[in-house]
Write a protein that holds these residues in place. Structure first.
Motif, PDB file in Angstrom:
ATOM      1  N   ASP A   1       0.559  -1.328   5.155  1.00 16.09           N
ATOM      2  CA  ASP A   1       0.774  -1.895   3.634  1.00 16.09           C
ATOM      3  C   ASP A   1       2.169  -1.719   3.608  1.00 16.09           C
ATOM      4  N   ILE A   2       2.733  -2.409   2.287  1.00 23.44           N
ATOM      5  CA  ILE A   2       4.135  -2.235   1.969  1.00 23.44           C
ATOM      6  C   ILE A   2       4.282  -1.153   0.966  1.00 23.44           C
TER       7      ILE A   2
ATOM      8  N   LEU B   1       2.567  -6.631   8.551  1.00 20.05           N
ATOM      9  CA  LEU B   1       2.578  -6.201   7.350  1.00 20.05           C
ATOM     10  C   LEU B   1       1.324  -6.843   6.809  1.00 20.05           C
TER      11      LEU B   1
ATOM     12  N   SER C   1      -0.578  -6.867   2.901  1.00 23.49           N
ATOM     13  CA  SER C   1      -0.276  -6.329   1.310  1.00 23.49           C
ATOM     14  C   SER C   1      -0.830  -7.219   0.255  1.00 23.49           C
ATOM     15  N   ASN C   2      -1.439  -6.549  -0.811  1.00 26.14           N
ATOM     16  CA  ASN C   2      -1.786  -7.491  -2.165  1.00 26.14           C
ATOM     17  C   ASN C   2      -0.285  -7.377  -2.828  1.00 26.14           C
ATOM     18  N   THR C   3       0.018  -8.835  -2.767  1.00 28.37           N
ATOM     19  CA  THR C   3       1.440  -8.958  -3.466  1.00 28.37           C
ATOM     20  C   THR C   3       1.459 -10.475  -3.838  1.00 28.37           C
TER      21      THR C   3
ATOM     22  N   ARG D   1       3.196 -11.206   9.090  1.00 30.02           N
ATOM     23  CA  ARG D   1       3.021 -10.796   7.796  1.00 30.02           C
ATOM     24  C   ARG D   1       1.861 -11.445   7.021  1.00 30.02           C
TER      25      ARG D   1
ATOM     26  N   TYR E   1       0.019 -11.784   3.391  1.00 29.22           N
ATOM     27  CA  TYR E   1       0.191 -11.517   1.925  1.00 29.22           C
ATOM     28  C   TYR E   1      -0.889 -12.100   1.225  1.00 29.22           C
TER      29      TYR E   1
ATOM     30  N   ASP F   1      -2.215   2.736   5.001  1.00 26.72           N
ATOM     31  CA  ASP F   1      -2.348   2.314   3.227  1.00 26.72           C
ATOM     32  C   ASP F   1      -2.223   3.696   2.578  1.00 26.72           C
TER      33      ASP F   1
END
Length: 207
Positions: free
Chosen positions: A12-13, A110, A112-114, A135, A137, A169
């Motif tokens: 996770d980021i 990576l 991520s929820n972003t 990555r 996203y 996470d």
């Protein structure tokens, strides 16, 4: 030490690789609105359009117009982008030395929820992305954690089976969702704790 069996490590980021300060960004919006930073953030997360924004079904300018209209914020689009990106602290939690050592032995990814504004800012600002050629996203794949599809997208990007991947996470529910798919989940608390947990799994963290 356990025998290493892993081929991929998925991160996770926010609050794992990068520090997040929601209050700092929301304070920038609150200056022009009649709400506190906490009230603005809560309203954003609970609004029906939030998932559309996080899963790529809303363009940045449409999100900007939605937020500024709803809260009566007087900012240009460029000013809004600057304020929105203040949520991301400029000093990463995990160092390049640590990530670089892992990247020599494992496939790093990576997950991520972003949103697209944050993605553009992060990729232009931080050099640790060099260690993450893969990555995933939420705004790019159209689903967000804890939907199983986003974890499967990461596994496909790494070209590994679930049992060959570690997922990290800060949110226990998201690590748990990964475990239910067969990944090994770690709930991040600190860089030191992460290093210890990885070593306990047989992951080599030294060059």
């Amino acid at each position: 030490m356990a025998v290493a069996k892993f081929r991929a490590i998925i991160f996770d980021i926010g609050r794992v690789v990068l520090r997040i300060d929601v209050h700092r960004a929301m304070a920038g919006l609150a200056q022009s609105a009649a709400l506190s930073p906490e009230e603005i953030w809560s309203a954003l997360e609970k609004h029906p359009s939030w998932l559309d924004w996080q899963e790529g079904r809303m363009a940045p300018r449409d999100f900007y117009l939605s937020v500024t209209k709803r809260f009566g914020v007087s900012l240009t689009f460029e000013e809004f982008v600057t304020v929105w990106n203040r949520v991301i602290d400029p000093k990463p939690i995990l160092g390049n030395e640590f990530l670089g050592k892992l990247a020599k032995k494992y496939r790093l990814c990576l997950l991520s929820n972003t949103d697209p504004i944050h993605v553009a800012h992060m990729e232009a600002t931080f050099d640790f992305f060099q260690f993450f050629p893969r990555r995933i996203y939420s705004c790019a794949v159209g689903v967000s954690k804890p939907n199983p599809l986003i974890y499967r997208a990461a596994l496909e990007a790494c070209k590994v089976a679930a049992a060959e991947a570690v997922y990290i996470d800060d949110i226990a529910a998201y690590a748990g969702a990964a475990r239910r798919l067969g990944l090994t989940g770690i709930v991040f608390q600190s860089a030191e704790q992460l290093t210890g947990d990885l070593q306990a799994l047989g992951v080599e963290t030294a060059a």
